[in-house]
Design an enzyme around this catalytic site. Structure first.
Site, PDB file in Angstrom:
ATOM      1  N   CYS A  15       2.042   3.478  11.310  1.00 29.70           N
ATOM      2  CA  CYS A  15       2.910   2.974  10.250  1.00 29.70           C
ATOM      3  C   CYS A  15       3.187   4.119   9.283  1.00 29.70           C
ATOM      4  CB  CYS A  15       2.280   1.776   9.527  1.00 29.70           C
ATOM      5  SG  CYS A  15       0.784   2.169   8.592  1.00 29.70           S
ATOM      6  N   HIS A  40       0.830  -1.196   0.000  1.00 31.75           N
ATOM      7  CA  HIS A  40       0.000   0.000   0.000  1.00 31.75           C
ATOM      8  C   HIS A  40       0.869   1.251   0.000  1.00 31.75           C
ATOM      9  CE1 HIS A  40       0.817  -1.066   4.208  1.00 31.75           C
ATOM     10  NE2 HIS A  40       0.793   0.229   4.459  1.00 31.75           N
TER      11      HIS A  40
END
Length: 682
Positions: free
Chosen positions: A193, A65
């Site tokens: 993250c 991603h």
């Protein structure tokens, strides 16, 4: 709002065998759906995110991603692989592949839906349904789930089952005190993250589930792309311990000061939540408070293996953990090197090399004399350089055992200077200090002593132990080794010097700011504390080689623009300045997007530059500065020639390799499914 995933974005028979091929296959569906505008530009952003940390998760899941300017609508593509694809998960290949694409300025609603998917991936029933699905439309609908956004910022998990809560309520109503005595262990956690899309929320869900199973009250603050809502200060104050599962800096750390802390990468929060909770309880029982909650460590710095799966007590390989400890010391030492070294170099430029023997400016300083100002700069720089070894040792120890290890680490480093053990002595002193403190921390102590352990007992015992070892046991042997190394550097000539230049050049260009780069740089600056002709040659070779990667990529994007994406061409313009300033990290975006072509090319260029610099006998007294300290370089014209030669070699190689990558079959595949052309950088 367009649907996040449609049947056209589902591939139930993904034939790709590598993660790069899988990402390309799924991204091509996004291009066909007009969700992605530049295929290669988007894939470069995916690769850059993948280079930060593998995106494979336990349970057969791969979730590459990124946020990208080449995405015009938040999009999710799903592929199911029969053979499995390696995304770096500890338990093996992934068969469920999710490619998440978010625009650079994605709205909160879409990001909330993405975070909801990340949480659902922790549900075994959901993943089982994905594996059993046969209709792409049904699978897309299953992935979409309910469209109402879930609250991502905070999650409170109460201990025990509903039946237990009702029983405790009944007991308290009857006047008993048992419920009050059974207050659950409380943990507050922060997860984050780099993109704040997937792992952030998966770690939160994983910790929440582990808390329910363990009877622990867990409150999670997710610091994701949709923003974050701070934990209630009362909840933080009542917590017994803190868990940080993060790969970016935790925001507003000071809130957690004074609590036992488990500091790991975000993947540890996803894969090993029960272990993290158990470790938090152990730290609380040992009274390890205020040891790492207010530090400036790199995100997830306790994660020794680099993939987010480590912890404070780590199961990582010893060599990997050792590298992490040494990097901690070097990173804190570098500012002292830069400030002190540049001041000394400037003093030489003003007053000549003999200024090093000038009288103390505290006793003799004339405002109107250039030599007095040169002596002042030299003595300030020398004072800064005097901290190099103690800072190196102190922060190696700090990286191993947190704040209690600072005192014995600094003491050991100072002793290393006293016994002439130098740079190597500082390394050993830091490791000894960290090891001693870690050993002392494992000794059980009475609750009444826990408060004074980090500030009195541990520094006292560890400093005495490290001082004894450095003065009596290891100091003199290390000093002898340091002297031998110095003599070897001074005697370098001919082929030996060239070979060393090649090795240093390869190290500087392999990871461009990473561990090998820092080891080579630390080796060079360590010699500046007591400069010799050999150590000055090493410093020159290291800086010259470190300038090659960004300069080569800047030149390549200039001479062959069509080989690079628009984003890379923009990065190339910035790389001119970064390379000239000796900031090797300027080439990282190119290496992350195409490592197999870029890294070997710049390594070859760096090896050529390092070898030529040593062969030319170039010297350098400044630890940083790039072309801006050329007046301080011995043999400056030959030095610049070495840099130019290495840059040219790296540029030619990267252009040839990138130009050869486009084969006839690949060109035929450039056409989109609807017959339109797909933007592919050749």
């Amino acid at each position: 709002m367009s649907e996040l995933i449609t049947a056209e974005l589902v591939d139930l028979d993904l034939s790709a065998t590598t993660k790069d091929a899988a990402a390309r296959s799924l991204a091509e569906r996004m291009v066909a759906a007009h969700r992605v505008t530049d295929l290669d530009g988007f894939l470069a952003d995916v690769a850059a995110r993948e280079a930060q940390m593998p995106t494979g998760l336990d349970g057969g899941i791969g979730i590459p991603h990124c946020r990208s300017e080449h995405v015009n609508a938040p999009t999710l593509a799903f592929g199911r692989s029969g053979a499995g694809i390696d995304f770096g998960a500890a338990d093996g290949p992934a068969d469920l592949i999710f490619l998440i694409a978010a625009p650079a300025g994605a709205d909160d609603d879409h990001l909330t839906i993405l975070s909801g998917l990340a949480r659902r991936l922790m549900d075994p029933e959901f993943t089982a349904a994905l594996r059993a699905g046969t209709d792409p439309r049904a699978v897309a609908a299953l992935i979409r789930g309910k469209e109402a956004p879930e609250e991502p910022e905070q999650e409170r998990v109460e201990a025990g089952s509903q039946e237990q809560e009702r029983a405790e309520t009944a007991t308290e109503a009857a006047g008993g005190t048992e419920a009050a005595e059974r207050v659950p262990f409380r943990i507050v956690a922060v997860t984050s993250c780099p993109t704040g899309i997937a792992h952030t929320y998966m770690a939160a869900e994983s910790l929440a589930a582990a808390g329910r199973a363990e009877g622990v009250e867990v409150t999670v603050e997710t610091q994701g792309s949709a923003g974050f809502k701070k934990l209630d200060p009362a909840v933080v104050a009542a917590a017994d311990a803190v868990i940080w599962a993060h790969d970016v800096e935790v925001r507003e750390k000071a809130r957690f000061r004074g609590k036992p802390l488990v500091d790991v990468g975000v993947k540890a929060g996803v894969n090993r939540p029960a272990e993290l909770i158990a470790e938090a309880r152990r730290k609380a029982e040992r009274g390890e408070i205020a040891t790492a909650t207010d530090t400036d460590k790199a995100p997830g710095s306790k994660d020794g293996d680099g993939d987010g799966n480590g912890s404070g007590t780590d199961h990582a390989h010893f060599g990997v953990r050792l590298r992490t400890y040494l990097m901690s010391g070097v990173s804190y030492m570098v500012p002292f090197v830069a400030a002190g070294g540049l001041l000394i170099a400037l003093s030489f430029a003003i007053g000549g090399y003999e200024i090093a023997s000038a009288k103390s400016v505290a006793d003799h300083f004339v405002w109107g004399e250039a030599d007095s100002w040169a002596a002042l700069l030299n003595q300030i720089g020398s004072a800064a350089f005097g901290f190099l070894v103690p800072v190196l040792a102190g922060y190696i120890a700090y990286g191993m055992a947190d704040r209690p290890a600072l005192v014995p680490g600094f003491v050991g480093g100072a002793i290393a200077l006293t016994v002439n053990a130098g740079f190597l002595g500082g390394l050993v002193a830091g490791l000894l200090a960290g090891a001693v403190v870690m050993a002392v921390q494992r000794v059980p102590v009475h609750a009444t002593l826990r408060g004074i352990m980090p500030v009195l007992v541990i520094p006292l015992i560890a400093s005495a132990t490290v001082g004894f070892l450095m003065f009596i046991v290891v100091g003199k042997p290390i000093a002898s080794l340091q002297n031998a190394l110095t003599d070897w550097l001074n005697g370098l000539s001919g082929s030996n010097a060239v070979i060393l230049g090649v090795v240093l050049g390869l190290m500087m260009c392999f990871d461009m700011g990473g561990p090998l780069n820092k080891v080579a740089y630390a080796f060079a600056v360590g010699g500046l504390a007591d400069p010799t002709p050999g150590s000055l040659k090493v410093m020159a070779a290291v800086m010259a080689a470190g300038m090659v990667p960004p300069l080569a990529m800047a030149l390549a994007t200039t001479v062959r623009k069509k080989l690079f994406t628009k984003t890379e061409r923009e990065n190339g313009r910035a790389a001119w300045v970064l390379g000239a300033s000796f900031i090797t990290e300027g080439a990282i975006p190119f290496a992350a997007a195409d490592p197999l072509r870029v890294i070997p090319s710049v390594m070859a260029g760096g090896a050529v530059t390092g070898a030529l610099s040593m062969a030319f006998g170039a010297t350098l007294r400044a630890p940083h500065g790039g072309v801006f300290v050329v007046p301080l370089i011995g043999e400056p014209f030959l030095y610049l020639l070495a840099i130019a030669a290495g840059t040219l070699v790296a540029t030619v190689l990267v252009v040839l390799l990138k130009g050869a990558r486009r084969t006839a079959p690949e060109a035929a595949e450039d056409a989109g499914a609807d017959g339109s052309r797909v933007t592919v950088a050749a």
